[in-house]
Design a protein around this motif. Structure first.
Motif, short mmCIF file in Angstrom:
data_model
loop_
_atom_site.label_atom_id
_atom_site.label_comp_id
_atom_site.label_asym_id
_atom_site.label_seq_id
_atom_site.Cartn_x
_atom_site.Cartn_y
_atom_site.Cartn_z
N ARG A 4 5.27 11.47 -3.94
CA ARG A 4 6.66 11.05 -3.95
C ARG A 4 7.60 12.26 -3.99
O ARG A 4 8.60 12.32 -3.27
CB ARG A 4 6.95 10.10 -5.10
N ALA A 5 7.26 13.26 -4.81
CA ALA A 5 8.09 14.47 -4.88
C ALA A 5 8.14 15.18 -3.54
O ALA A 5 9.22 15.61 -3.08
CB ALA A 5 7.56 15.40 -5.97
N ALA A 6 6.98 15.30 -2.88
CA ALA A 6 6.94 15.97 -1.58
C ALA A 6 7.74 15.19 -0.54
O ALA A 6 8.50 15.77 0.24
CB ALA A 6 5.49 16.12 -1.12
N MET A 7 7.58 13.87 -0.54
CA MET A 7 8.31 13.05 0.44
C MET A 7 9.80 13.04 0.15
O MET A 7 10.61 13.03 1.07
CB MET A 7 7.73 11.64 0.47
N CYS A 8 10.19 13.03 -1.12
CA CYS A 8 11.61 13.11 -1.46
C CYS A 8 12.19 14.42 -0.94
O CYS A 8 13.29 14.43 -0.37
CB CYS A 8 11.82 13.02 -2.97
N HIS A 9 11.46 15.48 -1.12
CA HIS A 9 11.91 16.79 -0.62
C HIS A 9 12.08 16.75 0.89
O HIS A 9 13.10 17.21 1.43
CB HIS A 9 10.91 17.87 -1.04
N LEU A 10 11.10 16.19 1.59
CA LEU A 10 11.17 16.13 3.05
C LEU A 10 12.32 15.24 3.55
O LEU A 10 12.89 15.49 4.61
CB LEU A 10 9.84 15.63 3.63
N ASN A 70 10.85 10.80 -11.83
CA ASN A 70 9.92 9.73 -12.22
C ASN A 70 10.65 8.66 -13.02
O ASN A 70 10.39 7.48 -12.85
CB ASN A 70 8.77 10.30 -13.04
N ALA A 71 11.54 9.08 -13.91
CA ALA A 71 12.26 8.11 -14.75
C ALA A 71 13.07 7.16 -13.88
O ALA A 71 13.14 5.96 -14.17
CB ALA A 71 13.16 8.85 -15.73
N THR A 72 13.69 7.67 -12.82
CA THR A 72 14.47 6.83 -11.91
C THR A 72 13.57 5.77 -11.28
O THR A 72 13.95 4.60 -11.18
CB THR A 72 15.11 7.68 -10.80
N LEU A 73 12.39 6.17 -10.88
CA LEU A 73 11.46 5.21 -10.26
C LEU A 73 11.10 4.10 -11.23
O LEU A 73 11.18 2.92 -10.89
CB LEU A 73 10.18 5.93 -9.82
N TYR A 74 10.72 4.45 -12.44
CA TYR A 74 10.23 3.43 -13.37
C TYR A 74 11.35 2.54 -13.91
O TYR A 74 11.09 1.44 -14.37
CB TYR A 74 9.40 4.08 -14.48
N ARG A 75 12.60 2.98 -13.80
CA ARG A 75 13.72 2.10 -14.16
C ARG A 75 13.89 0.99 -13.14
O ARG A 75 14.51 -0.03 -13.43
CB ARG A 75 15.02 2.91 -14.29
N LEU A 118 0.82 -1.22 0.00
CA LEU A 118 0.00 0.00 0.00
C LEU A 118 0.85 1.26 0.00
O LEU A 118 0.53 2.24 -0.68
CB LEU A 118 -0.94 0.01 1.20
N LYS A 119 1.94 1.24 0.74
CA LYS A 119 2.82 2.41 0.77
C LYS A 119 3.45 2.66 -0.60
O LYS A 119 3.57 3.80 -1.04
CB LYS A 119 3.90 2.25 1.84
N VAL A 120 3.83 1.59 -1.27
CA VAL A 120 4.39 1.74 -2.62
C VAL A 120 3.34 2.33 -3.55
O VAL A 120 3.60 3.29 -4.28
CB VAL A 120 4.93 0.40 -3.17
N ILE A 121 2.14 1.77 -3.50
CA ILE A 121 1.06 2.25 -4.39
C ILE A 121 0.70 3.69 -4.08
O ILE A 121 0.57 4.51 -4.99
CB ILE A 121 -0.18 1.34 -4.26
N GLN A 122 0.55 4.01 -2.81
CA GLN A 122 0.07 5.35 -2.45
C GLN A 122 1.14 6.43 -2.50
O GLN A 122 0.82 7.60 -2.71
CB GLN A 122 -0.58 5.32 -1.07
N THR A 123 2.40 6.05 -2.32
CA THR A 123 3.43 7.10 -2.31
C THR A 123 4.40 7.01 -3.49
O THR A 123 4.63 8.01 -4.15
CB THR A 123 4.22 7.08 -0.98
N GLN A 124 4.92 5.84 -3.77
CA GLN A 124 5.88 5.73 -4.88
C GLN A 124 5.20 5.95 -6.24
O GLN A 124 5.77 6.58 -7.12
CB GLN A 124 6.56 4.35 -4.89
N LEU A 125 3.99 5.45 -6.40
CA LEU A 125 3.31 5.55 -7.70
C LEU A 125 2.48 6.82 -7.85
O LEU A 125 1.76 6.98 -8.83
CB LEU A 125 2.44 4.31 -7.92
#
Length: 192
Positions: free
Chosen positions: A75-81, A88-93, A63-70
């Protein structure tokens, strides 16, 4: 100091640095006493704890992957924090191209068309790697040959039908001609 503590606590319950890191975050911690933090840190920390409370650990991880990574915005907000640079490209690789279509379908179903567009834009290289151009061309060629065979059979049947119709009309025409000839002979025989 509070942002450093907030980043550490957030990373504990939902490490956004990679899908693997999110899967390995703490999924059993359900409550925590936090020092005074910014609302953003609290929001994402309590969101992760809520997921932990509602699910068993492996489900919470998914659920965390679906709700935050995808979700590119979360994801941008959490990466910043968490002080992480990620695109996005890094994630999908990180996602196996063979399951990428299923992940993209999940993104569309869970987060809507806008997020699906962002995901497609970021993952197009992975999607295209699944396409076997030679096989696609071969399939298109076979489809075209099958279509031409169907058209040939259709036109051959139509030609046979037209030939039968022409033969019928030719035979009728000959009957009329024979009848006309017989009438002329009869008229010629009476006139003599």
């Amino acid at each position: 100091m509070t942002s450093k503590v907030g980043g550490i606590m957030l990373k504990l319950v939902n490490d956004i640095s990679s899908i693997k890191a999110t899967m390995q975050s703490n999924h059993t911690l359900e409550t925590i006493v936090l020092p005074e933090l910014d609302d953003d840190y609290e929001h994402y920390i309590f969101d992760a704890l809520r997921i932990n409370q509602m699910s068993y650990p492996t489900r919470a991880a998914k659920l965390k992957v679906i709700q935050t990574q995808l979700n590119s915005n979360k994801r941008a907000a959490m990466c910043h924090l968490q002080g992480i640079e990620q695109s996005n490209a890094t994630l999908y690789r990180q996602i196996d191209p063979l399951i990428l279509p299923e992940v993209l379908s999940l993104v569309g179903q869970t987060h809507g068309q806008g997020e699906l567009y962002m995901a497609l834009k970021s993952s197009i290289a992975g999607v295209m790697s699944l396409v076997n151009r030679k096989e696609c061309l071969q399939q298109k060629r076979e489809e075209r040959i099958e279509y031409l065979k169907q058209q040939l059979n259709h036109h051959a049947a139509e030609a046979a039908h037209l030939a039968a119709e022409a033969a019928y009309h030719t035979a009728k025409s000959e009957e009329f001609q024979d009848e006309l000839s017989a009438m002329e002979e009869e008229n010629n025989g009476q006139g003599e």
